[in-house]
Write a protein that holds these residues in place. Structure first.
Motif, PDB file in Angstrom:
ATOM      1  N   ARG A 214     -22.047 -94.634 -25.909  1.00  0.00           N
ATOM      2  CA  ARG A 214     -21.522 -93.509 -25.128  1.00  0.00           C
ATOM      3  C   ARG A 214     -20.411 -93.971 -24.182  1.00  0.00           C
ATOM      4  O   ARG A 214     -19.481 -93.218 -23.893  1.00  0.00           O
ATOM      5  N   LYS A 215     -20.529 -95.204 -23.718  1.00  0.00           N
ATOM      6  CA  LYS A 215     -19.510 -95.726 -22.808  1.00  0.00           C
ATOM      7  C   LYS A 215     -18.178 -95.921 -23.528  1.00  0.00           C
ATOM      8  O   LYS A 215     -17.112 -95.650 -22.966  1.00  0.00           O
TER       9      LYS A 215
ATOM     10  N   PRO B 282     -18.575 -88.796 -25.761  1.00  0.00           N
ATOM     11  CA  PRO B 282     -19.288 -89.452 -24.660  1.00  0.00           C
ATOM     12  C   PRO B 282     -20.783 -89.142 -24.632  1.00  0.00           C
ATOM     13  O   PRO B 282     -21.580 -89.946 -24.129  1.00  0.00           O
ATOM     14  N   SER B 283     -21.182 -87.978 -25.169  1.00  0.00           N
ATOM     15  CA  SER B 283     -22.595 -87.598 -25.093  1.00  0.00           C
ATOM     16  C   SER B 283     -23.426 -88.195 -26.227  1.00  0.00           C
ATOM     17  O   SER B 283     -24.606 -88.507 -26.033  1.00  0.00           O
TER      18      SER B 283
ATOM     19  N   LYS C 263     -11.115 -90.641 -22.398  1.00  0.00           N
ATOM     20  CA  LYS C 263     -10.347 -90.758 -21.154  1.00  0.00           C
ATOM     21  C   LYS C 263      -8.932 -91.255 -21.438  1.00  0.00           C
ATOM     22  O   LYS C 263      -7.949 -90.712 -20.891  1.00  0.00           O
TER      23      LYS C 263
ATOM     24  N   THR D 105     -16.690 -92.489 -23.935  1.00  0.00           N
ATOM     25  CA  THR D 105     -16.082 -92.023 -22.689  1.00  0.00           C
ATOM     26  C   THR D 105     -14.707 -92.639 -22.490  1.00  0.00           C
ATOM     27  O   THR D 105     -13.751 -91.947 -22.108  1.00  0.00           O
TER      28      THR D 105
ATOM     29  N   SER E  13     -15.955 -83.670 -26.343  1.00  0.00           N
ATOM     30  CA  SER E  13     -17.079 -83.953 -25.441  1.00  0.00           C
ATOM     31  C   SER E  13     -18.295 -84.528 -26.146  1.00  0.00           C
ATOM     32  O   SER E  13     -19.176 -85.098 -25.492  1.00  0.00           O
TER      33      SER E  13
END
Length: 334
Positions: free
Chosen positions: A236-237, A218-219, A244, A240, A215
């Motif tokens: 961050r994108k 993404p943060s 994913k 993510t 986690s």
């Protein structure tokens, strides 16, 4: 540039160029298949169990060879030393930190550790206590594997990883035990709920385990690079998308590996052989789990490229203003 990063970027560019060529040839093979097969064959080599017993001296020599041969290609069939050096480096060294991956958490160790745990976690039990150890063991290993083999380009403190991992292990174990608790508490004897529920929970919890254990990506954002390996910034994108994609591959891996043995077991119980030798069910189910996972581990690792590629226009504005490159690369992790 870190040799492993250079390798994966070069491979991604080579596949992209090959796909463009195929598009121009009528009747050529499908694009996803060609790149997937290439990644699958690469992972079959990297998952060789002998990569677990390589000495540090051999790995360092291989790394030195690659560092002194900047133009060394993985497909340089004339030099066996180069091929072997790439295999050793890619299977034992993290591309972000350039550090050795601990032996139990190298990709080649994933199957030997997780296959027995998946088998034990899906056994039918009469009390919940006998399921606690298999579930804790399974999610402890997968959480540690996800953290160690995830993207490591962002700043994090050791205590942060420990606290995060502890929380993820506890929550994953709780949800992993939930279907067994429901079965014992409410006496769910229906074949669909008794067999399908644990498989569904294993699939979903394994995917969420990746998202939770990684986690920070993404943060906080992960490094994005141009085709030369130069770091443009932290996105961050991209983090993510990396998490994913990895979560999707884990869901495919554990969902398939849990579902197929259950189907085989269901039909096997209706045979005359099972009536004579009931103990053979365990042997069949364990063998089936190992065989299915033996195929699905390289398949799941190959679904997405090791180095992700993302349009610069999809990233943060500060990254867009820092480069003119239309596409940037990032390490997806395993």
């Amino acid at each position: 540039m870190e040799p492993n990063v250079r390798f994966w970027i070069t491979e991604r560019q080579a596949v992209a160029e090959h796909q463009v060529g195929e598009e121009e040839v009528p009747g050529g093979p499908s694009l996803p298949t060609s790149s997937f097969v290439q990644r699958f064959l690469q992972w079959m080599e990297l998952l060789d169990p002998t990569n677990l017993v390589l000495s540090i001296e051999k790995i360092e020599k291989s790394r030195q060879l690659l560092l002194t041969n900047q133009d060394a290609s993985r497909h340089d069939v004339e030099d066996q030393r180069i091929q072997e050096a790439w295999k050793r480096s890619l299977s034992t060294v993290h591309p972000d930190s350039s550090k050795l991956i601990p032996v139990p958490f190298r990709p080649a160790a994933f199957l030997p550790f997780t296959a027995p745990m998946v088998f034990l976690s899906l056994l039918s039990v009469k009390n919940l206590k006998s399921m606690i150890l298999p579930q804790v063991s399974f999610y402890t290993y997968t959480t540690a594997f996800n953290i160690i083999n995830g993207n490591a380009s962002y700043n994090r403190q050791p205590y942060e990883s420990i606290l995060l991992g502890t929380g993820v292990i506890a929550s994953s174990t709780f949800f992993g035990l939930l279907p067994r608790f429901l079965q014992l508490r409410f006496s769910l004897n229906n074949i669909l709920t008794r067999k399908a529920l644990p498989v569904v929970f294993l699939t979903q919890v394994s995917a969420v385990n990746v998202i939770a254990s990684r986690s920070f990506e993404p943060s906080r954002g992960i490094e994005v690079m141009d085709k030369e390996g130069n770091v443009i910034g932290y996105s961050r994108k991209a983090g993510t998308k990396a998490v994913k994609d990895t979560a999707t591959s884990r869901a495919v891996l554990f969902g398939t590996s849990a579902f197929i043995p259950e189907v085989f077991s269901y039909f096997f119980k209706r045979t005359q052989f099972f009536q004579q030798y009931p103990w053979s069910l365990w042997t069949l189910k364990l063998s089936c789990t190992i065989l299915v996972m033996g195929l699905m581990v390289p398949v799941s690792f190959s679904i997405f490229p090791q180095t992700g590629q993302i349009q610069c226009s999809m990233l943060e504005k500060e990254i867009q203003s820092a480069t003119q490159e239309p596409e940037l690369f990032y390490n997806r992790g395993v």
